[in-house]
Scaffold this motif. Structure first.
Motif, PDB file in Angstrom:
ATOM      1  N   ALA A 228     -26.016  71.057  90.941  1.00 26.39           N
ATOM      2  CA  ALA A 228     -27.034  71.971  90.032  1.00 26.39           C
ATOM      3  C   ALA A 228     -27.749  72.922  90.918  1.00 26.39           C
ATOM      4  N   LEU A 229     -27.982  72.905  92.235  1.00 28.93           N
ATOM      5  CA  LEU A 229     -28.492  73.821  92.916  1.00 28.93           C
ATOM      6  C   LEU A 229     -27.807  74.923  93.027  1.00 28.93           C
ATOM      7  N   LEU A 230     -26.265  74.777  93.238  1.00 32.56           N
ATOM      8  CA  LEU A 230     -25.543  75.706  93.674  1.00 32.56           C
ATOM      9  C   LEU A 230     -25.036  76.509  92.362  1.00 32.56           C
ATOM     10  N   LYS A 231     -24.961  75.571  91.194  1.00 30.66           N
ATOM     11  CA  LYS A 231     -24.770  76.461  90.114  1.00 30.66           C
ATOM     12  C   LYS A 231     -25.752  77.463  89.588  1.00 30.66           C
ATOM     13  N   ASN A 232     -26.705  77.382  90.213  1.00 30.17           N
ATOM     14  CA  ASN A 232     -27.748  78.695  89.863  1.00 30.17           C
ATOM     15  C   ASN A 232     -27.540  79.809  90.844  1.00 30.17           C
ATOM     16  N   GLU A 233     -26.555  79.868  91.691  1.00 28.70           N
ATOM     17  CA  GLU A 233     -26.176  80.966  92.573  1.00 28.70           C
ATOM     18  C   GLU A 233     -24.827  81.451  92.122  1.00 28.70           C
TER      19      GLU A 233
ATOM     20  N   ASN B 140     -19.826  80.495  92.590  1.00 31.08           N
ATOM     21  CA  ASN B 140     -19.076  80.202  91.279  1.00 31.08           C
ATOM     22  C   ASN B 140     -17.544  79.819  91.708  1.00 31.08           C
ATOM     23  N   SER B 141     -17.206  80.157  92.872  1.00 32.67           N
ATOM     24  CA  SER B 141     -15.936  80.119  93.365  1.00 32.67           C
ATOM     25  C   SER B 141     -15.714  78.535  93.708  1.00 32.67           C
ATOM     26  N   PHE B 142     -17.059  77.855  93.910  1.00 35.00           N
ATOM     27  CA  PHE B 142     -16.979  76.358  94.321  1.00 35.00           C
ATOM     28  C   PHE B 142     -17.361  75.593  93.117  1.00 35.00           C
ATOM     29  N   THR B 143     -18.225  76.061  92.017  1.00 37.16           N
ATOM     30  CA  THR B 143     -18.657  75.396  90.970  1.00 37.16           C
ATOM     31  C   THR B 143     -17.955  75.694  89.588  1.00 37.16           C
ATOM     32  N   SER B 144     -17.066  76.619  89.517  1.00 38.52           N
ATOM     33  CA  SER B 144     -16.514  77.085  88.337  1.00 38.52           C
ATOM     34  C   SER B 144     -15.603  75.825  87.670  1.00 38.52           C
ATOM     35  N   ASP B 145     -15.351  75.708  86.340  1.00 40.81           N
ATOM     36  CA  ASP B 145     -14.665  74.698  85.713  1.00 40.81           C
ATOM     37  C   ASP B 145     -13.202  74.282  86.757  1.00 40.81           C
ATOM     38  N   VAL B 146     -12.779  75.393  87.235  1.00 38.61           N
ATOM     39  CA  VAL B 146     -11.422  75.221  87.659  1.00 38.61           C
ATOM     40  C   VAL B 146     -11.520  74.801  89.123  1.00 38.61           C
ATOM     41  N   ALA B 147     -12.652  75.270  89.782  1.00 44.05           N
ATOM     42  CA  ALA B 147     -12.807  74.721  91.298  1.00 44.05           C
ATOM     43  C   ALA B 147     -13.665  73.201  91.553  1.00 44.05           C
ATOM     44  N   ILE B 148     -14.379  72.951  90.573  1.00 45.69           N
ATOM     45  CA  ILE B 148     -15.374  72.163  90.501  1.00 45.69           C
ATOM     46  C   ILE B 148     -14.705  70.650  91.137  1.00 45.69           C
ATOM     47  N   GLY B 149     -13.635  69.994  90.610  1.00 44.40           N
ATOM     48  CA  GLY B 149     -13.009  68.832  90.933  1.00 44.40           C
ATOM     49  C   GLY B 149     -12.761  68.759  92.644  1.00 44.40           C
ATOM     50  N   LYS B 150     -11.981  70.184  93.046  1.00 48.07           N
ATOM     51  CA  LYS B 150     -11.696  70.239  94.345  1.00 48.07           C
ATOM     52  C   LYS B 150     -12.868  70.288  95.066  1.00 48.07           C
ATOM     53  N   PHE B 151     -13.886  70.882  94.659  1.00 41.66           N
ATOM     54  CA  PHE B 151     -15.204  70.983  95.789  1.00 41.66           C
ATOM     55  C   PHE B 151     -15.642  69.546  95.881  1.00 41.66           C
ATOM     56  N   ARG B 152     -15.683  68.767  94.672  1.00 42.25           N
ATOM     57  CA  ARG B 152     -16.390  67.534  94.619  1.00 42.25           C
ATOM     58  C   ARG B 152     -15.680  66.717  95.827  1.00 42.25           C
ATOM     59  N   GLU B 153     -14.249  66.716  95.646  1.00 35.29           N
ATOM     60  CA  GLU B 153     -13.594  65.843  96.692  1.00 35.29           C
ATOM     61  C   GLU B 153     -13.634  66.350  98.169  1.00 35.29           C
ATOM     62  N   SER B 154     -13.660  67.848  98.389  1.00 33.35           N
ATOM     63  CA  SER B 154     -13.920  68.095  99.738  1.00 33.35           C
ATOM     64  C   SER B 154     -15.221  67.878 100.288  1.00 33.35           C
ATOM     65  N   LEU B 155     -16.266  67.806  99.536  1.00 33.10           N
ATOM     66  CA  LEU B 155     -17.598  67.447 100.020  1.00 33.10           C
ATOM     67  C   LEU B 155     -17.448  66.147 100.574  1.00 33.10           C
ATOM     68  N   LEU B 156     -16.729  65.307  99.999  1.00 35.93           N
ATOM     69  CA  LEU B 156     -16.642  63.742 100.186  1.00 35.93           C
ATOM     70  C   LEU B 156     -15.567  63.705 101.426  1.00 35.93           C
TER      71      LEU B 156
ATOM     72  N   TYR C  37     -25.320  76.555 103.283  1.00 36.23           N
ATOM     73  CA  TYR C  37     -26.321  77.242 101.974  1.00 36.23           C
ATOM     74  C   TYR C  37     -27.492  76.479 102.145  1.00 36.23           C
ATOM     75  N   VAL C  38     -28.557  77.404 102.067  1.00 39.19           N
ATOM     76  CA  VAL C  38     -29.968  76.995 101.823  1.00 39.19           C
ATOM     77  C   VAL C  38     -30.575  77.774 100.499  1.00 39.19           C
ATOM     78  N   ALA C  39     -31.155  77.080  99.655  1.00 37.77           N
ATOM     79  CA  ALA C  39     -31.623  77.807  98.325  1.00 37.77           C
ATOM     80  C   ALA C  39     -32.552  78.741  98.970  1.00 37.77           C
ATOM     81  N   PRO C  40     -32.667  79.824  97.916  1.00 38.88           N
ATOM     82  CA  PRO C  40     -33.557  80.955  98.490  1.00 38.88           C
ATOM     83  C   PRO C  40     -34.963  80.731  98.574  1.00 38.88           C
ATOM     84  N   GLN C  41     -35.604  79.766  97.938  1.00 40.78           N
ATOM     85  CA  GLN C  41     -37.025  79.367  97.943  1.00 40.78           C
ATOM     86  C   GLN C  41     -37.294  78.478  99.374  1.00 40.78           C
TER      87      GLN C  41
END
Length: 125
Positions: free
Chosen positions: A17-22, A26-42, A74-78
């Motif tokens: 949710a935090l990253l989708k605001n940035e 998008n290259s990590f959170t798009s519908d095409v990439a999100i599954g692979k990104f979730r897997e890579s985080l784990l 990544y660190v959120a802007p605020q």
């Protein structure tokens, strides 16, 4: 003050949710990439940064027998300018004192400011 914790599946929704605001992420959170990104985080060495109970950043590193490679930071802007990025990188560095740690990034000014040494096209912590 922040807490650095090893990333777990339970952190997924809040971090995404935090990253989708940035738009830049998008290259990590798009519908095409999100599954692979979730897997890579784990499957990578990933840590989150919490401030006052909320996730405010993360780092993901790739580890092999030759070195440790920070893929994303990544660190959120605020939350920026509080040292959280440096703390996340420090956690990776501390976990791998016996190996070289490199940062794969296009944020040269930031890593130079932290005192990282340029080695070819990457920075060494």
């Amino acid at each position: 003050m922040c807490n650095i914790l090893r990333y777990e599946k339970r952190h997924e929704d809040e971090l995404l949710a935090l990253l989708k605001n940035e738009p830049d992420w998008n290259s990590f959170t798009s519908d095409v990439a999100i599954g692979k990104f979730r897997e890579s985080l784990l499957n990578s060495e990933s840590y989150i940064c919490e401030s006052h109970g909320a996730i405010c950043g993360y780092v993901r590193a790739l580890v092999d027998g030759f070195g440790v490679y920070v893929s994303e930071l990544y660190v959120a802007p605020q939350y920026r300018n509080n040292g959280y990025g440096k703390e996340l990188l420090g956690k990776v560095r501390q976990a791998h004192l016996e190996q070289d740690v490199y940062v794969l990034s296009d944020e040269d000014l930031y890593y130079g400011k932290l005192g990282c040494k340029r080695v070819g096209s990457v920075f060494q912590l």
